[in-house]
Design a protein around this motif. Sequence first.
Motif: not given
Length: 279
Positions: A125-134, A227-246
């Motif tokens: 989660s902290p890693e995901l937050g950093v890469v989302r921000a930077l 968590s809801w935080v993870h899902l929100s990050f995934f949704k953001r990347f999904e909207a940018m076509d940068q999310c690929y579930p498996w």
Amino acid sequence: MSGPRVPRNSYAIYRAVDRIFEGIHSPPQGDYHEVVRYMNEELPRFEQADRSYLILGSYRGAYGRRLRAFANCLNMPTNAESIVLGDTIDLDTAVIPEFDVKLNLLGEAADYIAGVYEKEDGGESPELGVVRALFVNKTVVFPRDYTGLTRDSLETREDVIQAALAVYYAAVDHTESEQRVAEKKKAELASLLRTAQEEGVDITERELTDRIKERQSDIDEPPAEYSWVHLSFFKRFEAMDQCYPWTTMDELRDCADEMPGPERPQWETEFNVGLFRDE
């Protein structure tokens, strides 16, 4: 101790160093030398490649094995280089957090960042937050079993498969016989399949059964929860076509093709092992 080099992408690295020491007016000399040592040890691997990838996720146990298998797929082209953050050298800093040094330097140096996620606990989660921000524009995420933030109906084959896995791995009443439990799950899966087909999802009973068996033999675990935080990050990347579930390792390996970069080697798809077998 060797002095600092001038990296190929020096401006980006200087930005990372500024963030690492931000707000610390008098960093210990040892911390400075550790940052320089990390740069000298890890960054040359990126500089020598035409395309470089930083890999984030869980670094231990089965999670780590799957993460490194994904990294190996990215390494197939000879002019590509991937580094798993958790496999880089340890640092002995007094004040500066080791995490800050690694993620800032490697995140700036890499051409692209890939995050492979399978759970909600740990350091992901902290890693995901950093890469989302930077680094959001050069990051692609690969969450296992992700179907969307607020999906509450069976709209796609992936929705049906995830629902079927949830039924298959649901907790059981141990007071019931194994036969009774199996019958109940079979009935629930049949009901799920009928509902999906009524909703217009093109999937057969055989396909659903095969996917469950494949998951059981590959990653015999319930669907991942986030968590809801993870899902929100995934949704953001999904909207940018940068999310690929498996859901299985084969799918995760195939996902490596979604990362920008050089093509996989020709021999990987054209090599015929039969040519080397004795008649």
